[in-house]
Design a protein around this motif. Structure first.
Motif, PDB file in Angstrom:
ATOM      1  N   LEU A 147      58.523 -19.915  40.928  1.00  0.00           N
ATOM      2  CA  LEU A 147      57.443 -20.590  40.213  1.00  0.00           C
ATOM      3  C   LEU A 147      57.935 -21.125  38.876  1.00  0.00           C
ATOM      4  CD1 LEU A 147      54.456 -18.108  40.716  1.00  0.00           C
ATOM      5  CD2 LEU A 147      55.120 -20.047  42.162  1.00  0.00           C
ATOM      6  N   SER A 148      57.262 -22.140  38.402  1.00  0.00           N
ATOM      7  CA  SER A 148      57.498 -22.609  37.041  1.00  0.00           C
ATOM      8  C   SER A 148      56.966 -21.578  36.050  1.00  0.00           C
ATOM      9  CB  SER A 148      56.764 -23.934  36.817  1.00  0.00           C
ATOM     10  OG  SER A 148      56.666 -24.222  35.432  1.00  0.00           O
ATOM     11  N   PRO A 149      57.627 -21.407  34.904  1.00  0.00           N
ATOM     12  CA  PRO A 149      57.054 -20.549  33.854  1.00  0.00           C
ATOM     13  C   PRO A 149      55.687 -21.023  33.388  1.00  0.00           C
ATOM     14  CG  PRO A 149      59.363 -21.019  33.398  1.00  0.00           C
ATOM     15  CD  PRO A 149      58.951 -21.919  34.535  1.00  0.00           C
TER      16      PRO A 149
ATOM     17  N   GLU B 209      62.166 -17.874  26.371  1.00  0.00           N
ATOM     18  CA  GLU B 209      63.165 -17.507  25.366  1.00  0.00           C
ATOM     19  C   GLU B 209      64.018 -18.689  24.914  1.00  0.00           C
ATOM     20  OE1 GLU B 209      64.505 -13.073  25.763  1.00  0.00           O
ATOM     21  OE2 GLU B 209      64.748 -14.000  27.739  1.00  0.00           O
ATOM     22  N   ILE B 210      63.518 -19.913  25.121  1.00  0.00           N
ATOM     23  CA  ILE B 210      64.315 -21.070  24.742  1.00  0.00           C
ATOM     24  C   ILE B 210      64.546 -21.147  23.232  1.00  0.00           C
ATOM     25  CG2 ILE B 210      63.712 -22.441  26.765  1.00  0.00           C
ATOM     26  CD1 ILE B 210      61.594 -23.851  25.160  1.00  0.00           C
ATOM     27  N   PHE B 211      63.649 -20.558  22.448  1.00  0.00           N
ATOM     28  CA  PHE B 211      63.805 -20.589  20.998  1.00  0.00           C
ATOM     29  C   PHE B 211      64.402 -19.295  20.445  1.00  0.00           C
ATOM     30  CE2 PHE B 211      60.104 -23.427  21.854  1.00  0.00           C
ATOM     31  CZ  PHE B 211      60.730 -24.623  21.535  1.00  0.00           C
ATOM     32  N   VAL B 212      64.806 -18.406  21.339  1.00  0.00           N
ATOM     33  CA  VAL B 212      65.426 -17.140  20.943  1.00  0.00           C
ATOM     34  C   VAL B 212      66.948 -17.331  20.945  1.00  0.00           C
ATOM     35  CG1 VAL B 212      65.732 -14.705  21.530  1.00  0.00           C
ATOM     36  CG2 VAL B 212      63.521 -15.824  21.924  1.00  0.00           C
ATOM     37  N   PRO B 213      67.645 -16.943  19.879  1.00  0.00           N
ATOM     38  CA  PRO B 213      69.108 -17.057  19.892  1.00  0.00           C
ATOM     39  C   PRO B 213      69.690 -16.355  21.111  1.00  0.00           C
ATOM     40  CG  PRO B 213      68.331 -16.480  17.701  1.00  0.00           C
ATOM     41  CD  PRO B 213      67.140 -16.404  18.613  1.00  0.00           C
ATOM     42  N   GLU B 214      70.708 -16.952  21.710  1.00  0.00           N
ATOM     43  CA  GLU B 214      71.241 -16.450  22.978  1.00  0.00           C
ATOM     44  C   GLU B 214      71.574 -14.964  22.928  1.00  0.00           C
ATOM     45  OE1 GLU B 214      74.590 -17.627  26.364  1.00  0.00           O
ATOM     46  OE2 GLU B 214      74.504 -18.711  24.444  1.00  0.00           O
ATOM     47  N   ALA B 215      72.144 -14.512  21.835  1.00  0.00           N
ATOM     48  CA  ALA B 215      72.558 -13.102  21.739  1.00  0.00           C
ATOM     49  C   ALA B 215      71.373 -12.156  21.740  1.00  0.00           C
ATOM     50  CB  ALA B 215      73.394 -12.899  20.486  1.00  0.00           C
ATOM     51  N   LYS B 216      70.187 -12.667  21.426  1.00  0.00           N
ATOM     52  CA  LYS B 216      69.006 -11.814  21.336  1.00  0.00           C
ATOM     53  C   LYS B 216      68.071 -11.948  22.546  1.00  0.00           C
ATOM     54  CE  LYS B 216      68.904 -11.709  16.271  1.00  0.00           C
ATOM     55  NZ  LYS B 216      68.077 -11.938  15.051  1.00  0.00           N
ATOM     56  N   ARG B 217      68.455 -12.778  23.509  1.00  0.00           N
ATOM     57  CA  ARG B 217      67.592 -12.949  24.682  1.00  0.00           C
ATOM     58  C   ARG B 217      67.641 -11.732  25.591  1.00  0.00           C
ATOM     59  NH1 ARG B 217      69.976 -18.898  25.711  1.00  0.00           N
ATOM     60  NH2 ARG B 217      68.774 -19.981  24.089  1.00  0.00           N
ATOM     61  N   THR B 218      66.489 -11.356  26.114  1.00  0.00           N
ATOM     62  CA  THR B 218      66.423 -10.268  27.089  1.00  0.00           C
ATOM     63  C   THR B 218      66.891 -10.756  28.454  1.00  0.00           C
ATOM     64  OG1 THR B 218      64.541  -9.328  25.898  1.00  0.00           O
ATOM     65  CG2 THR B 218      64.911  -8.560  28.155  1.00  0.00           C
ATOM     66  N   TYR B 219      66.521 -11.979  28.798  1.00  0.00           N
ATOM     67  CA  TYR B 219      66.887 -12.535  30.098  1.00  0.00           C
ATOM     68  C   TYR B 219      67.711 -13.799  29.908  1.00  0.00           C
ATOM     69  CZ  TYR B 219      63.582  -9.100  31.848  1.00  0.00           C
ATOM     70  OH  TYR B 219      62.926  -7.931  32.135  1.00  0.00           O
ATOM     71  N   GLY B 220      67.069 -14.962  29.757  1.00  0.00           N
ATOM     72  CA  GLY B 220      67.829 -16.200  29.664  1.00  0.00           C
ATOM     73  C   GLY B 220      67.030 -17.315  29.041  1.00  0.00           C
ATOM     74  N   TYR B 221      67.677 -18.445  28.899  1.00  0.00           N
ATOM     75  CA  TYR B 221      67.095 -19.605  28.223  1.00  0.00           C
ATOM     76  C   TYR B 221      65.772 -20.028  28.864  1.00  0.00           C
ATOM     77  CZ  TYR B 221      66.659 -24.555  26.897  1.00  0.00           C
ATOM     78  OH  TYR B 221      66.192 -25.763  26.450  1.00  0.00           O
ATOM     79  N   TYR B 222      65.752 -20.142  30.179  1.00  0.00           N
ATOM     80  CA  TYR B 222      64.568 -20.633  30.885  1.00  0.00           C
ATOM     81  C   TYR B 222      64.548 -19.948  32.246  1.00  0.00           C
ATOM     82  CZ  TYR B 222      61.075 -24.217  32.219  1.00  0.00           C
ATOM     83  OH  TYR B 222      59.934 -24.883  32.584  1.00  0.00           O
TER      84      TYR B 222
END
Length: 403
Positions: free
Chosen positions: A295-297, A319-332
């Motif tokens: 599904l789409s987010p 999490e697109i606006f979360v810095p990569e190092a701080k993401r729990t999962y991924g960009y999108y």
């Protein structure tokens, strides 16, 4: 009188049925059939992120795998069967609903004029006539084609030049219509040249606001199955919480609503309203399809994150606006639906220059085993998704499965 209580399983069945996710994804996906699907959903949110496919395309594809983006573009830009405006975000909406946006446009005009007349947006009102004249004389325009000589910026909405702000205001308040997009840039034309006069003429009777509240609440409830007043108000995002509460009270007094309790995924109870007879709803006797789907987010079944958490136990954030190092999962990350459960989330991206859909990571939800059968179903879904993403194959990155 005892208040009806729906179990969590029954609540999910009703909710998925209303979002057209209980039925097997199949059927015609263009023309009147596609328009009928959008009418059932109410609207389809637009979004520009295209890691696999844009949100509106994936929303429709998840329900009709024969769907292709050209079909939506045809409905919207050629047949004019849809119009674009705001609900909780930018969306395409069936054209027959256009009159019910008059109150929204009026309220947007009042709100935006107050918000945008200060700070960095001063001067936009002075550009109204210039912009309207340019469109009348030369046809549809994008924001890059107005405001010659005005200071430009590559920044966000806060740096819009006055003519760009004027375009958006005139669209949101009704003088202009978005008639399509090039890439993802909107093109605007005069509403009078696009929308039938019978639909776009603002009503002058004082009862229109009350009728709009009734239409919004009834339509939202039809598409949610059960809801709180706050959820009814938020569905189209046209009306206030106070107006939704008033509607619920009046409908309840007339016997057209009943109070119910919805059991959450954690066993907690939440008071809602539903139409009488919800306890005998046909969807309660039919298990949702077991077809695994990505599904789409921004899928309408999940865009209300708090409701998704209550109903499915699915805690999700973009999490697109979360810095990569701080993401729990991924960009999108895309939710994965199977039956009446969210069984996982997947981080993947289409690399069209490589003709490849790459699965970077997948996380099963707590208590979900990712066995051979589920994996086979996931691969079948990836095969379907490659067609939408415009590639011909998929591959798994090393260490992709997180258990």
């Amino acid at each position: 009188m005892n208040t009806l209580r729906l179990s969590n399983s029954d609540a999910r069945r009703v909710f998925l049925d209303r979002h057209t996710l209980a039925e097997t994804p199949a059927g015609e996906a263009k023309g009147p059939a596609l328009l009928g699907l959008i009418e059932r959903l109410g609207f389809v949110q637009l979004d520009s992120i295209n890691t696999v496919a844009r949100a509106h395309d994936l929303i429709l594809f998840a329900r009709r795998p024969r769907y292709r983006p050209k079909a939506l573009k045809t409905l919207y830009e050629k047949r004019r069967a849809l119009f674009e405006h705001w609900t909780h975000d930018a969306a395409v909406v069936p054209i027959d609903y256009y009159p019910w946006w008059h109150l929204r446009r009026q309220r947007d005009a009042e709100k935006l004029r107050a918000q945008w007349s200060a700070g960095r947006r001063e001067g936009f009102e002075e550009q109204f006539q210039t912009v309207l004249t340019q469109i009348r004389d030369h046809g549809p325009v994008s924001s890059s084609e107005v405001g010659a000589g005005e200071k430009r910026s590559s920044g966000g909405w806060w740096d819009w030049h006055p003519s760009k702000t004027a375009l958006e205001f005139l669209w949101r308040s009704g003088a202009l219509c978005v008639v399509g997009r090039e890439g993802f840039q909107k093109r605007y034309d005069l509403t009078e040249r696009v929308i039938d006069t019978a639909l776009c003429t603002p009503p002058i009777d004082p009862g229109h606001a009350a009728r709009t509240v009734d239409w919004c609440c009834a339509g939202a409830l039809d598409r949610l199955g059960f809801a709180t007043p706050a959820e009814l108000a938020a569905f189209w995002d046209h009306i206030t919480l106070s107006e939704a509460k008033g509607w619920c009270a009046a409908e309840l007094a007339q016997g057209r609503l009943q109070p119910i309790e919805i059991t959450g995924a954690d066993g907690s109870l939440r008071a809602c309203f539903a139409r009488p007879g919800i306890g005998d709803d046909p969807s309660l006797s039919v298990a949702p399809t077991g077809r695994l789907r990505v599904l789409s987010p921004f899928d309408p079944a999940l865009r209300d994150r708090r409701r998704a958490l209550r109903l499915f136990g699915f805690d999700y954030r973009i999490e697109i606006f979360v810095p990569e190092a701080k993401r729990t999962y991924g960009y999108y990350v895309f939710p994965i639906l199977e039956g009446d459960r969210i069984v996982g989330r997947v981080d993947m991206k289409a690399f069209r220059d490589e003709d490849l859909l790459r699965v970077k990571a997948l996380w099963p939800e707590q208590g979900v085993r990712w066995g051979k059968g589920r994996h086979a179903a996931f691969e079948a879904e990836l095969t379907r998704l490659t067609r939408l993403a415009g590639v011909s194959r998929f591959a798994f990155q090393d260490g992709w499965l997180h258990t």
